[in-house]
Write a protein that holds these residues in place. Sequence first.
Motif, PDB file in Angstrom:
ATOM      1  N   ILE A 188      16.197 137.139  70.713  1.00 43.69           N
ATOM      2  CA  ILE A 188      16.009 138.577  70.543  1.00 43.69           C
ATOM      3  C   ILE A 188      14.581 138.923  70.972  1.00 43.69           C
ATOM      4  CG2 ILE A 188      17.693 138.745  68.667  1.00 43.69           C
ATOM      5  CD1 ILE A 188      15.409 138.906  66.703  1.00 43.69           C
ATOM      6  N   PHE A 189      14.425 140.103  71.501  1.00 43.65           N
ATOM      7  CA  PHE A 189      13.131 140.550  72.028  1.00 43.65           C
ATOM      8  C   PHE A 189      12.617 141.716  71.190  1.00 43.65           C
ATOM      9  CE2 PHE A 189      15.423 138.563  75.468  1.00 43.65           C
ATOM     10  CZ  PHE A 189      14.465 137.792  76.099  1.00 43.65           C
ATOM     11  N   PHE A 190      11.301 141.743  71.004  1.00 43.78           N
ATOM     12  CA  PHE A 190      10.676 142.857  70.281  1.00 43.78           C
ATOM     13  C   PHE A 190       9.230 142.964  70.755  1.00 43.78           C
ATOM     14  CE2 PHE A 190       9.811 139.105  67.777  1.00 43.78           C
ATOM     15  CZ  PHE A 190       8.492 139.276  67.347  1.00 43.78           C
ATOM     16  N   GLY A 191       8.577 144.027  70.331  1.00 44.68           N
ATOM     17  CA  GLY A 191       7.178 144.239  70.687  1.00 44.68           C
ATOM     18  C   GLY A 191       6.395 144.829  69.524  1.00 44.68           C
TER      19      GLY A 191
ATOM     20  N   ILE B 252       4.923 134.717  72.924  1.00 45.33           N
ATOM     21  CA  ILE B 252       4.570 135.924  73.667  1.00 45.33           C
ATOM     22  C   ILE B 252       5.085 135.776  75.094  1.00 45.33           C
ATOM     23  CG2 ILE B 252       2.673 137.311  74.565  1.00 45.33           C
ATOM     24  CD1 ILE B 252       1.047 136.534  72.159  1.00 45.33           C
ATOM     25  N   VAL B 253       5.763 136.806  75.576  1.00 46.34           N
ATOM     26  CA  VAL B 253       6.344 136.739  76.914  1.00 46.34           C
ATOM     27  C   VAL B 253       5.688 137.731  77.881  1.00 46.34           C
ATOM     28  CG1 VAL B 253       8.566 135.884  76.130  1.00 46.34           C
ATOM     29  CG2 VAL B 253       8.159 138.352  76.213  1.00 46.34           C
ATOM     30  N   GLY B 254       4.762 138.577  77.383  1.00 41.54           N
ATOM     31  CA  GLY B 254       4.110 139.494  78.309  1.00 41.54           C
ATOM     32  C   GLY B 254       3.355 140.591  77.583  1.00 41.54           C
TER      33      GLY B 254
ATOM     34  N   SER C  32       3.005 147.738  74.373  1.00 39.66           N
ATOM     35  CA  SER C  32       3.151 146.743  73.310  1.00 39.66           C
ATOM     36  C   SER C  32       2.937 145.349  73.865  1.00 39.66           C
ATOM     37  CB  SER C  32       4.546 146.828  72.690  1.00 39.66           C
ATOM     38  OG  SER C  32       5.526 146.512  73.642  1.00 39.66           O
ATOM     39  N   VAL C  33       2.685 144.435  72.943  1.00 42.67           N
ATOM     40  CA  VAL C  33       2.698 143.004  73.247  1.00 42.67           C
ATOM     41  C   VAL C  33       4.136 142.535  73.035  1.00 42.67           C
ATOM     42  CG1 VAL C  33       1.772 140.744  72.662  1.00 42.67           C
ATOM     43  CG2 VAL C  33       0.321 142.766  72.474  1.00 42.67           C
ATOM     44  N   ASP C  34       4.746 141.939  74.048  1.00 40.58           N
ATOM     45  CA  ASP C  34       6.167 141.590  74.014  1.00 40.58           C
ATOM     46  C   ASP C  34       6.345 140.153  73.550  1.00 40.58           C
ATOM     47  OD1 ASP C  34       6.779 144.117  75.006  1.00 40.58           O
ATOM     48  OD2 ASP C  34       6.576 143.445  77.095  1.00 40.58           O
ATOM     49  N   TYR C  35       7.349 139.965  72.672  1.00 40.96           N
ATOM     50  CA  TYR C  35       7.642 138.645  72.086  1.00 40.96           C
ATOM     51  C   TYR C  35       9.124 138.321  72.290  1.00 40.96           C
ATOM     52  CZ  TYR C  35       3.289 139.419  69.475  1.00 40.96           C
ATOM     53  OH  TYR C  35       1.996 139.677  69.115  1.00 40.96           O
ATOM     54  N   ILE C  36       9.426 137.013  72.210  1.00 43.08           N
ATOM     55  CA  ILE C  36      10.814 136.530  72.159  1.00 43.08           C
ATOM     56  C   ILE C  36      10.936 135.647  70.923  1.00 43.08           C
ATOM     57  CG2 ILE C  36      10.305 134.565  73.699  1.00 43.08           C
ATOM     58  CD1 ILE C  36      13.212 134.694  74.607  1.00 43.08           C
TER      59      ILE C  36
END
Length: 449
Positions: free
Chosen positions: A340-343, A377-379, A384-388
Amino acid sequence: MIPETETFQQFQAIALDLLAQAQLFLAALLRPWNAYQVGIALALFALAHGLAALARPRAHDWIRGREGWPKWRIRVLVLLHRRLRMIFFVALAWLVVWTMREFTWPSRSYILSIVASLATAWLFIAVATRLITNPILQSVVRYGAWTWVTLSIVGLTDETREVLENVSLSLGETRLTAWLAVQAAITLTLLIAVARFLAMTSAARIRRNDAISPSMQVLAVKVLQMLFYGGAFFLGLRLAGVDLTGLAVLSGAIGVGLGFGLQKVVSNLVSGIIILLDKSIKPGDVISLGDTFGWINALGARYVSITTRDGKEYLIPNEDLITGQVVNWSHSNDFVRLDIFFGTAYADDPHLVRRIAVEAAARTGRVLADRPPVCHIVGFGDSSVDYILRFWIRDPAGGLTNIRGNVYLALWDAFKDHGISIPFPQREVRVLEGATLPTRGAPGTGALP
């Protein structure tokens, strides 16, 4: 005037013979002792009806008290419970026949013996045909068998057979009679009933064997059904006296025609056998095929039954599972990793965010603890700072969307408790130097009101 044919003359002779026998039988009923026997039979039936009415409640209570007995034994008792009146009548009729034969002339119990024989045959046929589960087939076998037994008891089998043999259809050198058709129907019905019983018994034993995989169980059951039913069909025709040589030639010609017209059906049949042999999918597996996601209910000869989470049942042709790309979530093991992805906002500490996300996912039900969640962290996005966040489950049949939703809710609660914000896209609007923004204008000028 049209001359009478030989077949018509035979029919006429047989009909006159049957009519003469019927007249003799009716005349015999008018004799005193024969009338007494008819009255005794009616009295015995009334007595059997009364005894059955008295015995049914007690027998019902006794059957209900047999809790530890096997189901088949309970079913037999229930079947006999429904036939109590006939059982009492048969017992009383034979008792009276035996008594009258001991103390009087055998001819004075002749009609009673016929009635007792007919009742016994009906009782036996009614109980035996309960093994046939198809209602239509059960009725055909029951009344057909009872008709033939009745003719045998009253001694009319030869006349009936002669009538049926005279009803014929000639196809070249082959002569098909109604008697041959009746023989074939009775023989096929009995053999198919036996084949069905053997197939059901074998299937139950195979399914109880845990050493055989589910896909091989399905394959073994299908092969046994084909062998039993195919053997019953050809053996029944052979016993009935049907020449199978012409049937083999005809079936070969039909097979060539069907091979061109039923290519898809044959392809699905072969694909089903391949699926069962290579064990790529089996009942209970969770698969994805295109937009369809669900678990397999059954493997059929032509299709695979798949039930989705919303209760829809899809029948997927076997060929699609062979030629298409199928995702089997539980092929070699039940472990499934979900992402799941979030920021979060740039102001939040990414080390703290990762730790909170992992702890929140680990506390969610169905998430495996021996394969702990991870967060990376993916980007760096625009806002936002994007996470997986990755975690493992081992019950894909329980659903994937629901566990993702539960993890998202756990993240929401955890971020709210720690003051971590989830940003949304923001835009800045700059007014260039020298430009003006009208605040109110006349209708039709395009100015803002």
